[in-house]
Design a protein around this motif. Structure first.
Motif, PDB file in Angstrom:
ATOM      1  N   ASN A 132       0.804  -1.230   0.000  1.00 47.46           N
ATOM      2  CA  ASN A 132       0.000   0.000   0.000  1.00 47.46           C
ATOM      3  C   ASN A 132       0.832   1.273   0.000  1.00 47.46           C
ATOM      4  OD1 ASN A 132      -1.701  -1.945   2.340  1.00 47.46           O
ATOM      5  ND2 ASN A 132      -2.557  -1.536   0.321  1.00 47.46           N
ATOM      6  N   THR A 133       2.049   1.204   0.548  1.00 47.60           N
ATOM      7  CA  THR A 133       2.886   2.403   0.597  1.00 47.60           C
ATOM      8  C   THR A 133       4.339   2.037   0.330  1.00 47.60           C
ATOM      9  OG1 THR A 133       3.415   2.255   2.953  1.00 47.60           O
ATOM     10  CG2 THR A 133       1.379   3.426   2.365  1.00 47.60           C
ATOM     11  N   VAL A 134       5.074   2.967  -0.265  1.00 47.87           N
ATOM     12  CA  VAL A 134       6.518   2.815  -0.445  1.00 47.87           C
ATOM     13  C   VAL A 134       7.185   4.063   0.118  1.00 47.87           C
ATOM     14  CG1 VAL A 134       8.427   2.653  -2.098  1.00 47.87           C
ATOM     15  CG2 VAL A 134       6.324   1.349  -2.490  1.00 47.87           C
ATOM     16  N   SER A 135       8.173   3.842   0.985  1.00 54.15           N
ATOM     17  CA  SER A 135       8.945   4.954   1.561  1.00 54.15           C
ATOM     18  C   SER A 135      10.409   4.769   1.190  1.00 54.15           C
ATOM     19  CB  SER A 135       8.802   4.985   3.082  1.00 54.15           C
ATOM     20  OG  SER A 135       7.443   5.072   3.465  1.00 54.15           O
ATOM     21  N   TRP A 136      11.150   5.855   1.195  1.00 61.41           N
ATOM     22  CA  TRP A 136      12.593   5.752   1.004  1.00 61.41           C
ATOM     23  C   TRP A 136      13.281   6.841   1.818  1.00 61.41           C
ATOM     24  CZ3 TRP A 136       8.991   7.176  -2.525  1.00 61.41           C
ATOM     25  CH2 TRP A 136       9.089   8.430  -3.136  1.00 61.41           C
ATOM     26  N   THR A 137      14.430   6.464   2.360  1.00 66.14           N
ATOM     27  CA  THR A 137      15.189   7.400   3.178  1.00 66.14           C
ATOM     28  C   THR A 137      16.590   7.568   2.589  1.00 66.14           C
ATOM     29  OG1 THR A 137      16.060   5.686   4.652  1.00 66.14           O
ATOM     30  CG2 THR A 137      13.943   6.666   5.246  1.00 66.14           C
ATOM     31  N   TYR A 138      17.170   8.743   2.807  1.00 67.13           N
ATOM     32  CA  TYR A 138      18.526   9.022   2.329  1.00 67.13           C
ATOM     33  C   TYR A 138      19.070  10.222   3.101  1.00 67.13           C
ATOM     34  CZ  TYR A 138      16.003  12.629  -0.255  1.00 67.13           C
ATOM     35  OH  TYR A 138      15.183  13.696  -0.587  1.00 67.13           O
ATOM     36  N   GLU A 139      20.347  10.379   3.055  1.00 68.71           N
ATOM     37  CA  GLU A 139      20.981  11.515   3.724  1.00 68.71           C
ATOM     38  C   GLU A 139      21.318  12.594   2.686  1.00 68.71           C
ATOM     39  OE1 GLU A 139      25.244  12.457   5.738  1.00 68.71           O
ATOM     40  OE2 GLU A 139      24.265  10.579   6.404  1.00 68.71           O
ATOM     41  N   CYS A 140      20.991  13.826   3.018  1.00 67.62           N
ATOM     42  CA  CYS A 140      21.325  14.957   2.138  1.00 67.62           C
ATOM     43  C   CYS A 140      21.752  16.139   3.014  1.00 67.62           C
ATOM     44  CB  CYS A 140      20.128  15.342   1.271  1.00 67.62           C
ATOM     45  SG  CYS A 140      20.473  16.665   0.085  1.00 67.62           S
ATOM     46  N   ASN A 141      22.948  16.650   2.775  1.00 74.86           N
ATOM     47  CA  ASN A 141      23.495  17.759   3.570  1.00 74.86           C
ATOM     48  C   ASN A 141      23.510  17.440   5.066  1.00 74.86           C
ATOM     49  OD1 ASN A 141      23.987  19.384   1.320  1.00 74.86           O
ATOM     50  ND2 ASN A 141      21.953  20.357   1.419  1.00 74.86           N
ATOM     51  N   GLY A 142      23.792  16.186   5.395  1.00 79.34           N
ATOM     52  CA  GLY A 142      23.896  15.772   6.788  1.00 79.34           C
ATOM     53  C   GLY A 142      22.574  15.517   7.471  1.00 79.34           C
TER      54      GLY A 142
END
Length: 322
Positions: free
Chosen positions: A272-282
């Motif tokens: 039902n849902t897709v999430s994604w995480t990442y680091e940007c500028n700390g």
């Protein structure tokens, strides 16, 4: 006849005498008797002649057996040689002429249907292998194509192929092994590979990985870890990217991941849902998209897109994923 051995005794001694098993005293007595007894002398001669005949027969039999033995070894050798030649011919035919079926993943291909003639062309990606032949099996409005390869040799040296087939009836779908490559229109290889990964449950991580692998998420966006939410609905999948995203690439990164998320939602029935995480500028950034939001973004119901390969191709074309 002078006193000496009696005939009965001499007759008993003759076999041993002939075989030279008697001692000198006995021999002298026997020979003395022979000088005076013609009957025993004749018996001795007859026995000696019989032994010669027996020896000759034995020699003939031995010679015959030797000839039979030699002939048997000769025939056996010829048989072994013929068997080896036949086995070698079958091996050469099987490996270098008949060949082995090629996986679609190991080829680049094109398909065209025009004037009732199906043309299938492409190349085998492994440089050490060569194309040998292609087969077409037409049944119930479908055609299944198999391509065969063999080690490159003087018999077959090209990895490129073109094969044509005239249709016998109306054909709706064409398969290359297990991939649909034509359904009213040519189907992209990537679309076909993604279509084959459709499954029902988000909890099956190996199956989820096949969808992501067919899409090529890792290759374009980098390494990620997976986290599933399968306790209660809405069920979700989070991709945790391990490399930082540079600020000037962040928008493109999110647009591409959003497009991939639309297809993930399409190919896994209860996702039902897709999430994604990442680091940007700390800073750790989290993005999220639901089935409803994905359908709005793509301009079509993403869940329905997986029901038909042409619809999936239209979705992936809209999202610029092939």
């Amino acid at each position: 006849m002078s006193e000496g051995l009696k005939c009965e005794i001499v007759k008993d001694l003759l076999p041993s005498y002939i075989e030279k098993l008697t001692n000198d005293v006995t021999n002298e007595a026997v020979e003395s008797h022979m000088k005076e007894c013609k009957e025993c002398k004749q018996l001795l001669e007859d026995m000696k002649q019989g032994e010669v005949k027996i020896n000759e027969e034995e020699k003939k039999e031995i010679n015959y057996l030797k000839k039979v033995k030699h002939r048997t070894w000769y025939v056996a050798g010829i048989g072994v040689l013929i068997t080896a030649v036949v086995v070698m011919c079958l091996f050469v035919w099987r490996v270098f002429e008949h060949g082995f079926t090629v996986s679609p993943a190991s080829t680049q291909y094109n398909v065209k249907l025009e004037d009732n003639v199906l043309t299938f062309s492409g190349e085998i990606l492994e440089p050490s292998m060569a194309y040998t032949r292609a087969t077409f099996d037409e049944q119930d409005g479908e055609i299944r194509i198999s391509v065969y390869e063999a080690p490159s040799s003087i018999l077959n040296s090209s990895n490129k192929f073109t094969a044509s087939y005239r249709l016998k009836g109306k054909v709706d779908t064409v398969y290359f092994e297990d991939l649909i490559i034509y359904k009213g229109e040519p189907v992209s290889k990537k679309v076909a590979e993604v279509y084959n990964t459709k499954h029902k449950y988000i909890g099956e991580m190996p199956a989820n990985s096949k969808v992501a692998g067919a899409l090529g998420i890792h290759g374009e966006l980098g390494n990620y870890l997976n986290s599933l939410q399968t306790t209660t609905e809405p069920y979700g999948w989070t991709l945790e990217f391990q490399e930082p995203v540079e600020a000037y690439k962040e928008q493109i990164f999110n647009e591409r991941m959003k497009a991939y998320a639309c297809v993930l939602l399409a190919m896994i029935d209860n996702l039902n849902t897709v999430s994604w995480t990442y680091e940007c500028n700390g800073t750790l950034v989290t993005q999220y998209i639901s089935t409803k939001e994905a359908s709005e973004y793509a301009g079509q119901n993403v869940k329905e897109a997986s029901m038909d390969i042409v619809q999936l191709q239209n979705l992936m074309r809209t999202l610029d994923l092939f």
